[in-house]
Every structure is written in C-alpha cells, then in structure tokens.
Design a protein around this motif. Structure first.
Motif, short mmCIF file in Angstrom:
data_model
loop_
_atom_site.label_atom_id
_atom_site.label_comp_id
_atom_site.label_asym_id
_atom_site.label_seq_id
_atom_site.Cartn_x
_atom_site.Cartn_y
_atom_site.Cartn_z
N LEU A 120 0.82 -1.21 0.00
CA LEU A 120 0.00 0.00 0.00
C LEU A 120 0.85 1.26 0.00
N ASN A 121 2.17 1.10 0.06
CA ASN A 121 3.09 2.24 0.03
C ASN A 121 4.19 1.98 -1.01
N CYS A 122 3.76 1.53 -2.18
CA CYS A 122 4.67 1.28 -3.31
C CYS A 122 5.78 0.30 -2.93
N ASP A 123 5.46 -0.66 -2.04
CA ASP A 123 6.40 -1.70 -1.61
C ASP A 123 7.64 -1.15 -0.92
N PHE A 124 7.54 0.08 -0.41
CA PHE A 124 8.70 0.68 0.27
C PHE A 124 8.91 -0.01 1.61
N ASP A 125 10.14 -0.37 1.89
CA ASP A 125 10.51 -1.03 3.15
C ASP A 125 10.75 0.05 4.20
N ASP A 126 9.72 0.35 4.98
CA ASP A 126 9.83 1.45 5.93
C ASP A 126 10.60 1.07 7.19
N VAL A 127 10.99 -0.18 7.32
CA VAL A 127 11.77 -0.60 8.49
C VAL A 127 13.26 -0.57 8.20
N ASN A 128 13.64 -1.05 7.02
CA ASN A 128 15.07 -1.21 6.73
C ASN A 128 15.62 -0.18 5.74
N ALA A 129 14.75 0.62 5.13
CA ALA A 129 15.22 1.60 4.15
C ALA A 129 15.31 2.98 4.77
N GLU A 130 16.20 3.80 4.23
CA GLU A 130 16.38 5.18 4.67
C GLU A 130 15.52 6.11 3.81
N CYS A 131 15.00 7.16 4.42
CA CYS A 131 14.32 8.21 3.68
C CYS A 131 15.30 9.36 3.50
N ARG A 132 15.65 9.63 2.25
CA ARG A 132 16.68 10.62 1.98
C ARG A 132 16.07 11.97 1.58
N PRO A 133 16.76 13.06 1.90
CA PRO A 133 16.23 14.40 1.58
C PRO A 133 16.49 14.80 0.14
N TYR A 134 15.90 14.03 -0.79
CA TYR A 134 15.99 14.39 -2.20
C TYR A 134 14.60 14.24 -2.82
N PHE A 135 14.45 14.79 -4.02
CA PHE A 135 13.16 14.73 -4.71
C PHE A 135 13.08 13.54 -5.66
N ASN A 136 14.23 12.90 -5.90
CA ASN A 136 14.30 11.74 -6.79
C ASN A 136 15.68 11.11 -6.57
N THR A 137 15.79 9.82 -6.79
CA THR A 137 17.07 9.14 -6.56
C THR A 137 18.19 9.70 -7.44
N ALA A 138 17.84 10.29 -8.57
CA ALA A 138 18.86 10.86 -9.45
C ALA A 138 19.34 12.23 -8.98
N PHE A 139 18.60 12.83 -8.05
CA PHE A 139 18.94 14.17 -7.59
C PHE A 139 19.84 14.10 -6.37
N PRO A 140 20.65 15.12 -6.13
CA PRO A 140 21.46 15.15 -4.90
C PRO A 140 20.60 15.37 -3.66
N ASN A 141 21.13 14.96 -2.51
CA ASN A 141 20.47 15.30 -1.25
C ASN A 141 20.41 16.82 -1.10
N GLN A 142 19.33 17.29 -0.51
CA GLN A 142 19.24 18.72 -0.21
C GLN A 142 20.11 19.04 1.01
N ASP A 143 20.80 20.16 0.92
CA ASP A 143 21.55 20.66 2.07
C ASP A 143 20.57 21.00 3.19
N GLY A 144 20.92 20.61 4.41
CA GLY A 144 20.01 20.80 5.53
C GLY A 144 19.62 22.25 5.78
N ASN A 145 20.49 23.19 5.46
CA ASN A 145 20.16 24.59 5.68
C ASN A 145 19.15 25.12 4.68
N ARG A 146 18.94 24.39 3.58
CA ARG A 146 17.93 24.79 2.60
C ARG A 146 16.59 24.13 2.88
#
Length: 729
Positions: free
Chosen positions: A174-200
């Motif tokens: 029900l959540n696109c098969d995302f593994d919410d226990v073992n996977a990290e949620c990264r601060p990006y808009f897409n896997t091809a994009f860089p992580n956003q800097d925390g100050n932004r």
C-alpha cells in the motif's frame, strides 16, 4: 522562475549571473546585514518595493521574451525520468501520553530560564516562547485538558534513520512496496537528484516524507514544537528565518494556539500549542452531548458523544509556519504538515455501519484512522539551481513560481493502487501557484470536501475547480474501472505566466500536448493499477454528508467590507510589527494599508454573527483569502447566490476572490477569544503586507479590548499597546 525553452546559451549565462547577484542581496537581507530601506536608498529596490530594472540583476532588462517570472535557467533533472520514483505516504507522528513530556505542560507559559547563545544576545531567557501570563494562557485548559501529546522538532533535513518512518498502513504494497523498516528516507526529490543541504530544507524532526498528525474529536492534543534550528540566522542557505510560529489551519481554538504571526519563538525554545479539537458551538449547542452524530470514535469501535454542532465537523487540516514576513520562505523550505481529524461521521473505518459513519474510503484494520485507502497528498512547485539545491527568489512580489512539480516532496512520482475506491486529501502547499486537476483519460472524480470540511453532498467532476494556495480538496477516485497493469495520471490544467494569477485554464488535450510554456502544466502523478484487490471494497460515497448549519435564526450584528489590492499605504514603521511591500487591505472604505500585526482592523463581539464581503481590488491578480478561527459559509459570488458552485456551498476557510471578483461570507465568533488574522494565502502577497489582525472581544475577562501586542525576543516576550485601532473596528 525560468526562461523560455528557446533561450540561447548567452542568455542563460546572463540569467545565471543575474541570479547569483540577486542571491547575494537575498542573503544579505536574510542575515540582517541590510534592510529593504537600504536597498531603496541604493536604487536596488523601487519605492514600490520591486527589484529595480538594472542590468546584472534581471536578464529581462535588454530582452522582452522572458517567461515565468524572474528569469533563471530551468531546474536540472540530472537524467531523471518522470514516474520512476515512488510517492511515499506521509510519516505519521507518534501519539504519546502527556506524561511523556518533560517539563510537563502548563496553562501559562513556562518561563523557566535558560542560557541564551551570545549570537542571540546572551543572558538568559524562557524555555517556552509562548507569551507569558494570563492573557496568553491556554483557554479551556481545565475543561479540555490534553489527553495526547505530539512532540516535534523543527530541524535541518537529514537522512532518516532506518525504522523511524511510520506510514501506518497495513502492508508495504500500500506504500509502493517501500521497506519502511530497513530503508532510509533521503532528503531528495528523486534518486537521481542530490540530497538537499540541511540549511535549505527545514522539516519536522528533520526528515522526509512530510508529517501527519491523526487526531479525533473529544481528545485534546498538546502539540509541543521545539525550535531546533541554528541560533545563527546566517545558517539558512540565503533564505528563510530561524524564528517560527505554527498555525494549525483552521483550528477552532483560542488565539494563543493559533500561530499568530507575531507570536514566534526562537532556536532553543519550545512552544506548547493546546489543540482542544472541539465542535464549534460546544458552549451553546448540544451542550448535554446527546446527539449521536456529534461524537468521537473510540478504540473499541464505538462512539463517545461530545457537545457541539455536528454540522461543524471538520476532517482535513494542515499546519505550517506563520512567521511574520517570512511565511513564504519558511513554508517553501519544508515547514508544512497535515492533520486528519476523525469523528463519528468520518471514522476512518469504512466497515462500520452504524447509521452515522459515512464509510468513506479508508480501510478497516483499526477501529479508526485507517490510512490504507485514505491518502494525503501535498502539492508544491519547487525550483533548484545547477547543484540541485532548492532556490527561492524574493524579488518578484507578484509571487514565486517553481518550474518543477513535487508530490509529497517527490518529483513527478508514481503511486500503486488497487482496483477500488481511494480517498485523496489534496493540499495546495505552494507559495503562489494555483492548480486545476483532471485525470489523463478524462474520467470522473468525486469531490467530497473543500478545505477542512465534508460537503453537504458529493460533486462529480471531470475537472476540479482551481485549487488556491492552502485549499484542501478531498476527492474519491474509483480505480475499479481500470484493468490491472494499466496507468492513469493526475494532470495540472492551470497555466501560469507569473505569480499573480492563473493565466489560462487549458483543455485536457492542450495540457497533455506538452506545448505549454509553463513546465508545471501536464502529467505530474502516475497511478499504477498494479496491486490486486486485497479484500472487498466496503467503502461508499453517500448522497448526503454534512449539511451546513442553519443560521437563519441568528441575527447579523454587522457587515464589513475588506478590499485586497496594491498601492498600500505604510502608515506605521515599527521594525518588528510592520511589513514592507506593495500589497495591502482596505477595511470598510478606509485607506489601503500595509500589514502591521500591532494594528487592530476589526473587533467583532463575542457570541455574534457577521457578514463579510471580500473584494478583489483589481482584475490582474487573484487572491486566496484565509480567515483564521472558524469556517464561514459563502452567501454569494459577485453579488449572486447562483454563482456559488456546488463545491463552494459547504463551509470554507480559504476564499478565492478571482480576478476583479468578490465573495460574501458569514461567520460566527464564539467559544474562544483573542487575536486572529486575515490574509492572502499567496504567501508572497501575505509577506509583502497583505495581512491584517482582528480580534474577538467581550470587553472583559478572560480577554481584554484591546489586547496588547506580543513582541518576542530570546530573552523573553514583552507587550506593547496596539500601534493603531481602526475607526469603527
């Protein structure tokens, strides 16, 4: 915030130079090194508050072909393709016992002293940023003591720890098969994009996806919000301010918990917001709590009855920053979340058939608040630089537009669904952009709510009306009409040329053609009918949902007219409470005034009903007007009741004026008191002076007329007399 597709390499270089020069000015402003008055004196700003047409600041000085709106290169996509990244569900905040909070919450602000960093002036200051004393004490504290605690910290975004994400659905499918226990949620808009800097990127608890609070009527919440941002205001990547004020939009509670724009708090402090979650009219209607439709779902599958008018039941809220003059920048940086409210009518359990529960799509694994088929969606346009880092440009005071669509902070994602009915709670969390939605195959959707409120009856549409900034449209889509393995998209039909208004609502075929100069037009979310039906769909969309309260026997004590437009007079110059900008509000034919949160523009009497006309002062722009505190009912548009469409005939809290238009509403002022706000929710307009303060008064306890204005500092909040009270307020 981009150039036309035909821009040459030399123009792109010129635009990049101009952007970098503007960013230096933005950074100096955000760091407090210069003021807007300095920029006017130096000829960088015009007297009207606009960026001067100077070479090196705007690429349009020598060109006439620029597009939306200030001219910078398009946001790079780093090779990403649309609809290859999942739209993740909101992250549900844990519901804690109130005893888990330390220190324990108090009725009046906790003024226990702590050291203040030298960069904030040193010395000591209170641990809680709420204004002190009885005036800002929690109203209804004894009658509605908090039963649940939600504790969050505003922080720079980072990679989420494994296991910290809580989508609260019964299966990963029900959540696109995302593994919410073992996977990290990264601060990006897409896997091809860089992580956003925390100050932004500033988010609740410093992680993504966006956060969700689940509450229910009759269960007051203590929302403790810590400010974990840097004490150094320069740690902001050039935009945004580290002081915050949290507005629960459109909560029915006292002003001390409303997120008043001048009641902000500093890094190192917290603010305890008391959200009683009560039905409006609880002090005068159904006071014995005997009406079976006025209730709260309990953990055993039943209902606990509560006082108040069940016709005032609310469902879909959100909360966001309301920092004076910085709301647009802080919300854009990520200070926004959603809040689902459950009731006897809207249980969040589609299987319970007790004659009261509406059985809207949700699921049935839990007694209430199921999210399996009830999906929160946050729409927001963004823009980023060549390094993939979010950018914001404060210089177009008509409004900021990004050139890329995000859904739940993901760029053009996909979402897997079963072939059954789903409820989508859609929030427009943009700064200045309107949306108009359709499905790519032109098939119907069922609108069941507008803003936080279920409509009197469902409305079947193939195209939704324009969704103004901060509006919420709840819709039901029945995917059972599609075969497994097929796809369908949500499409945006609203084309912008600038931040003032929608330039044109396109036909579906036009939006799908890819020929619009606005890159946020077209497909932006892919639904994949991929998951086999897990069980029978027991949900329904009933013909009658929540009829409006009957106000025919409540006399109208006063009528007021508010006109929203340009050319505001700045007649106060307090550096803290008064705003600078071209936008303003005219009250009852008086002067068009720029915002000053110390000015009282209206003071309706407690226990009364009034009729307010909201008027657009021009045809070249649109304004979604938000009135805090309580929903209103729309009486007419442009002087005609017949011009009010079916989807606006329920209760609302955001009112789109439309270019050159007007809207007449009626509101009640009851149950609570204090100072509230009315403003344009194009937050660039709001931050540039289209905001006013009004307050409810009864000329006596527990609140005073006129209330003193809070002036926060890290060392403590002081109070001042109002800077101005408009005549006949």
């Amino acid at each position: 915030m981009f150039l036309t597709k035909s821009a040459s390499a030399s123009v792109l270089r010129e635009a990049e130079r101009a952007r970098n020069n503007r960013l230096e000015i933005i950074q100096a402003l955000s760091h407090g090194q210069v003021s807007r008055r300095d920029l006017i004196k130096w000829g960088i700003f015009t007297s009207g508050g606009f960026l001067a047409a100077k070479h090196g600041l705007s690429p349009f000085v020598r060109n006439s072909w620029g597009a939306i709106p200030t001219g910078v290169p398009a946001s790079p996509l780093f090779g990403a393709l649309p609809f290859t990244f999942p739209m993740l569900r909101f992250d549900v905040l844990p519901r804690l016992p109130v005893s888990a909070l330390s220190p324990a919450p108090t009725k009046e602000a906790n003024t226990t002293q702590q050291p203040v960093p030298a960069i904030l002036g040193g010395g000591t200051g209170p641990i809680e940023g709420r204004p002190p004393g009885p005036i800002w004490a929690h109203q209804g504290w004894e009658r509605f003591p908090p039963k649940v605690a939600i504790e969050v910290t505003q922080a720079p975004c980072r990679i989420g720890a494994k296991g910290s994400y809580r989508p609260e659905v019964s299966s990963p499918s029900l959540n696109c098969d995302f593994d919410d226990v073992n996977a990290e949620c990264r601060p990006y808009f897409n896997t091809a994009f860089p992580n956003q800097d925390g100050n932004r990127f500033w988010t609740f608890n410093g992680t993504v996806p966006p956060k969700l609070v689940q509450g229910r009527y009759g269960e007051p919440i203590l929302f403790r919000h810590h400010n974990g941002l840097s004490a150094d205001r320069r740690d902001n990547a050039g935009f945004g301010l580290h002081t915050i004020s949290t507005h629960e939009h459109n909560g029915h509670h006292g002003a001390e918990n409303d997120g008043f724009t001048g009641a902000y708090f500093f890094p190192g402090q917290f603010y305890d917001y008391h959200w009683p979650i009560v039905l409006a009219g609880f002090s005068t209607i159904n006071t014995g709590a005997t009406d079976p439709k006025a209730g709260s779902p309990n953990d055993s599958g039943g209902v606990d009855l509560i006082p108040g008018d069940w016709h005032e039941t609310m469902s879909t809220h959100w909360f966001h920053d309301h920092m004076f003059s910085f709301t647009s920048q802080n919300v854009y940086k990520g200070v926004a979340a959603m809040f689902n409210i459950y009731s006897a009518l809207d249980r969040g359990n589609e299987a319970i058939n007790d004659g009261v529960n509406l059985r809207l799509p949700s699921g049935s694994a839990k007694s209430w608040g199921n999210l399996d088929y009830d999906v929160n969606i946050m729409l927001a346009d963004k823009a980023w630089n060549a390094d993939g880092q979010m950018q914001f440009d404060i210089f177009d005071l008509d409004g900021f537009l990004g050139d890329q669509m995000t859904v739940n902070l993901a760029w053009k994602p996909f979402f897997n669904v079963e072939p059954r009915k789903y409820r989508f709670r859609i929030l427009n969390a943009s700064v200045s952009r309107f949306f108009k939605l359709a499905l790519s195959d032109g098939s119907p959707m069922i609108q069941i709510a507008n803003d936080g409120n279920l409509l009197p009856g469902p409305v079947v549409l193939t195209e939704l009306d324009e969704i103004g900034i901060a509006e919420r449209y709840d819709i039901v889509i029945d995917f059972s009409r599609y075969a497994l393995g097929s796809t369908v998209h949500l499409v945006n039909l609203a084309e912008h040329q600038d931040g003032r208004r929608v330039a044109k609502d396109l036909r579906l075929s036009e939006a799908l053609s890819g020929n619009s100069p606005d890159p946020c037009v077209g497909r932006f979310l892919e639904f994949r009918i991929k998951v086999p039906l897990a069980g029978p769909d027991r949900s329904q969309v009933p013909n009658v949902m929540i009829p409006n309260p009957d106000l025919s026997k409540i006399p109208v004590s006063r009528e007021r007219v508010f006109e929203f437009g340009r050319g505001a007079n700045k007649n106060t110059n307090d550096p803290i409470s008064s705003a600078f900008g071209p936008w303003g509000v005219k009250v009852d034919g008086q002067d068009m005034l720029a915002a000053d949160f110390g000015r009282i523009s209206a003071a309706p009497k407690f226990g009364t009903r009034e009729v307010w006309t909201l008027r657009n002062g021009g045809g070249g722009w649109d304004h979604p007007i938000h009135i805090h505190f309580e929903e209103g009912q729309v009486l007419d548009r442009d002087g005609s009741a017949s011009k009010v469409p079916a989807w606006e005939r329920g209760r609302k809290d955001v009112y789109r004026l439309r270019p050159g238009g007007s809207i007449k509403i009626t509101m009640q002022f009851r149950d609570w008191g204090g100072m509230f706000m009315e403003h344009c929710h194009n937050t660039v307009h709001e931050d540039n002076a289209m905001l006013l303060r009004w307050e409810i008064h009864d000329a006596g306890a527990p609140f005073l007329k006129a209330l003193p204005t809070p002036i926060p500092t890290p060392q403590g909040v002081t109070f001042r007399d109002p800077t101005q009270v408009l005549r006949n307020a």
